[in-house]
Scaffold this active site. Structure first.
Site, PDB file in Angstrom:
ATOM      1  N   ASP A   1       2.253  -4.215   4.387  1.00 35.84           N
ATOM      2  CA  ASP A   1       1.037  -5.267   4.266  1.00 35.84           C
ATOM      3  C   ASP A   1       0.602  -5.662   5.748  1.00 35.84           C
ATOM      4  O   ASP A   1      -0.606  -6.043   6.375  1.00 35.84           O
ATOM      5  CB  ASP A   1       1.439  -6.564   3.600  1.00 35.84           C
ATOM      6  CG  ASP A   1       1.871  -6.101   2.294  1.00 35.84           C
ATOM      7  OD1 ASP A   1       1.524  -4.975   1.758  1.00 35.84           O
ATOM      8  OD2 ASP A   1       2.416  -7.142   1.675  1.00 35.84           O
TER       9      ASP A   1
ATOM     10  N   ASP B   1      -5.234  -7.697   5.539  1.00 36.66           N
ATOM     11  CA  ASP B   1      -3.761  -6.884   5.212  1.00 36.66           C
ATOM     12  C   ASP B   1      -3.864  -5.362   5.451  1.00 36.66           C
ATOM     13  O   ASP B   1      -4.699  -4.833   4.955  1.00 36.66           O
ATOM     14  CB  ASP B   1      -3.314  -7.260   3.923  1.00 36.66           C
ATOM     15  CG  ASP B   1      -2.396  -8.503   3.918  1.00 36.66           C
ATOM     16  OD1 ASP B   1      -2.672  -9.291   4.866  1.00 36.66           O
ATOM     17  OD2 ASP B   1      -1.750  -8.957   2.862  1.00 36.66           O
TER      18      ASP B   1
ATOM     19  N   HIS C   1      -4.634  -5.675  -1.999  1.00 34.36           N
ATOM     20  CA  HIS C   1      -3.948  -4.612  -1.649  1.00 34.36           C
ATOM     21  C   HIS C   1      -4.490  -3.335  -2.349  1.00 34.36           C
ATOM     22  O   HIS C   1      -4.306  -3.418  -3.710  1.00 34.36           O
ATOM     23  CB  HIS C   1      -2.402  -4.564  -1.765  1.00 34.36           C
ATOM     24  CG  HIS C   1      -2.122  -5.780  -0.797  1.00 34.36           C
ATOM     25  ND1 HIS C   1      -0.536  -6.434  -0.843  1.00 34.36           N
ATOM     26  CD2 HIS C   1      -2.449  -6.300   0.243  1.00 34.36           C
ATOM     27  CE1 HIS C   1      -0.296  -7.230   0.028  1.00 34.36           C
ATOM     28  NE2 HIS C   1      -1.606  -7.358   0.761  1.00 34.36           N
TER      29      HIS C   1
ATOM     30  N   ASP D   1      -3.336  -0.482  -2.877  1.00 30.85           N
ATOM     31  CA  ASP D   1      -2.490   0.542  -3.046  1.00 30.85           C
ATOM     32  C   ASP D   1      -1.778   0.505  -5.023  1.00 30.85           C
ATOM     33  O   ASP D   1      -0.825   1.290  -4.937  1.00 30.85           O
ATOM     34  CB  ASP D   1      -1.263   0.891  -2.285  1.00 30.85           C
ATOM     35  CG  ASP D   1      -0.479  -0.433  -1.811  1.00 30.85           C
ATOM     36  OD1 ASP D   1      -0.827  -1.506  -2.625  1.00 30.85           O
ATOM     37  OD2 ASP D   1       0.240  -0.397  -1.000  1.00 30.85           O
TER      38      ASP D   1
ATOM     39  N   CYS E   1       4.383  -0.169  -0.990  1.00 32.18           N
ATOM     40  CA  CYS E   1       4.272  -1.505  -0.324  1.00 32.18           C
ATOM     41  C   CYS E   1       5.415  -1.526   0.398  1.00 32.18           C
ATOM     42  O   CYS E   1       5.483  -2.232   1.661  1.00 32.18           O
ATOM     43  CB  CYS E   1       4.383  -2.553  -1.373  1.00 32.18           C
ATOM     44  SG  CYS E   1       3.094  -2.699  -2.442  1.00 32.18           S
TER      45      CYS E   1
HETATM   46  N1  ABU Z   1       1.221  -5.360  -3.002  1.00 27.27           N
HETATM   47  C1  ABU Z   1       0.793  -4.567  -3.868  1.00 27.27           C
HETATM   48  C2  ABU Z   1       0.375  -5.298  -5.004  1.00 27.27           C
HETATM   49  C3  ABU Z   1      -0.637  -4.743  -5.826  1.00 27.27           C
HETATM   50  C4  ABU Z   1      -0.518  -5.189  -7.122  1.00 27.27           C
HETATM   51  O1  ABU Z   1      -0.273  -6.432  -7.553  1.00 27.27           O
HETATM   52  O2  ABU Z   1      -0.963  -4.651  -8.198  1.00 27.27           O
END
Ligand code: ABU
Length: 371
Positions: A119, A197, A246, A248, A356
């Site tokens: 992050d 981030d 985020h 990802d 992450c």
């Molecule tokens: N830190 C990634 C979180 C992504 C999500 O909550 O799907």
């Protein structure tokens, strides 16, 4: 930083990574020691239901209970063992006393943890870029990585920090609630200063993809674009996630020509046109978590149910995937990948899964265009 500095990594550079899939040689993996529940600031709690928000006011700033930390740490150890067995050098940030109250002239907070290096830091070629994170509770997260970054710098890596954000009250909408489905996107943060981030970006050589989110604004993206210069192109992707934070678990390039997208939050029609030459597949729904040991994880998770997409590529073929996610494992195998299952759901109350929880510092490869 000149553009040419990004064209290739000096040999041997301790930091060098252009993509999510080049062969992984060295990685930073998060640490759980001293983890503290992040502050009850609006940027953290806007997506909690009202009762959780109220309860959270009392719990915020306290250490995560051992009941959450111990199983997560066991899974983290196993994840690191797998990485090492696969020939990857693993490093961890230092332990920091996250409960310490810190102040700026404008506000005060306690810290959070160093579970998710993805992050706060972006590696582009031989450069580590510290992101200007929007959560006050994460303002000093970089302290845990100082020793490692200093070591990489001493050995020749480039090390940059984006402008340190003020994170004044004016950045946040303190009455913010996520928009109902189908309504225009809006965010808890505005454009009063650049913030982003690093986990809102993903790298495919000369092309990086970014999403606007509740921690990444247009000014933050502009800063990065200006900083990286003409060597790189940054493309914004549109998500329909009501709580974007985020990229990802939404938009996941796995290998050259292979993109996995989230069925709920991405539409293949709205992908940037350059993906026409790529094979784009929609990820399977997450499998429900087994009852029992994972009940506590379900109630305390800091991530969405789509964390099943948060895989880590060891190279173009091998992928680490959560072991309870049989549908994802089959999906990846059918697509030609070699899956390495690893239990990691106990990590999700700390903010993420494999992608992450890591920051790939060195992948063997050169800067290329994949489009
Ligand atoms: N830190 C990634 C979180 C992504 C999500 O909550 O799907």
């Amino acid at each position: 930083m000149t553009d040419t500095a990004h064209d290739s990594c000096d040999d041997p550079s301790p930091v060098c990574s252009y993509t999510e899939w080049d062969p992984l040689e060295e990685i930073i993996v998060g640490r759980l020691d001293g983890a503290v529940l992040p502050s009850s600031h609006i940027a953290v709690t806007y997506r909690f239901p009202p009762v959780r928000r109220l309860l959270y006011r009392v719990a915020a700033g306290h250490r995560y209970p051992g009941l959450l930390v111990r199983p997560a740490r066991r899974q983290l150890d196993e994840f690191m063992r797998i990485l090492e067995e696969e020939g990857v050098t693993v490093r961890q940030p230092d332990a920091v006393r996250w409960r310490t109250v810190f102040k700026t002239p404008l506000w005060r907070s306690r810290g959070f943890c160093s579970a998710c290096p993805r992050d706060g830091f972006l590696v582009v070629g031989n450069e580590i870029i510290e992101s200007p994170m929007a959560w006050r509770t994460r303002h000093f997260e970089g302290l845990a990585y100082r020793r490692l970054f200093q070591m990489y710098f001493d050995r020749g890596a480039h090390w940059t920090a984006a402008p340190r954000p003020e994170l004044a009250d004016a950045l946040y909408d303190r009455h913010y609630r996520p928009p109902p489905a189908g309504r225009p996107q809006r965010y808890v943060i505005n454009e009063s200063e650049p913030v982003f981030d690093a986990a809102d970006l993903t790298r495919c050589g000369r092309d990086l993809f970014v999403q606007r989110s509740n921690v990444t604004n247009a000014k933050g993206i502009d800063w990065l674009r200006g900083h990286l210069g003409d060597t790189y192109r940054i493309h914004e992707v549109e998500t329909t996630c009501p709580n974007p934070m985020h990229i990802d678990s939404t938009f996941v390039p796995l290998a050259p020509g292979k993109l996995m997208i989230n069925p709920a939050w991405m539409r293949s029609e709205s992908l940037p046109p350059l993906f026409k030459s790529w094979e784009v597949r929609t990820a399977p729904d997450p499998d429900p978590l087994p009852r029992g040991a994972l009940d506590l994880v379900r109630w305390t998770s800091m991530v969405s149910k789509w964390i099943n997409l948060n895989v880590l590529m060891l190279d173009e073929r091998r992928v680490i995937v959560e072991e309870t996610q049989g549908s994802m494992i089959r999906f990846l195998r059918d697509w030609g990948f070699e899956t390495i299952p690893c239990a990691f759901m106990h990590y999700t109350p700390f903010g993420g899964s494999f992608h992450c929880a890591t920051l790939d510092v060195r992948r063997r490869g050169e800067l290329q265009s994949y489009f």
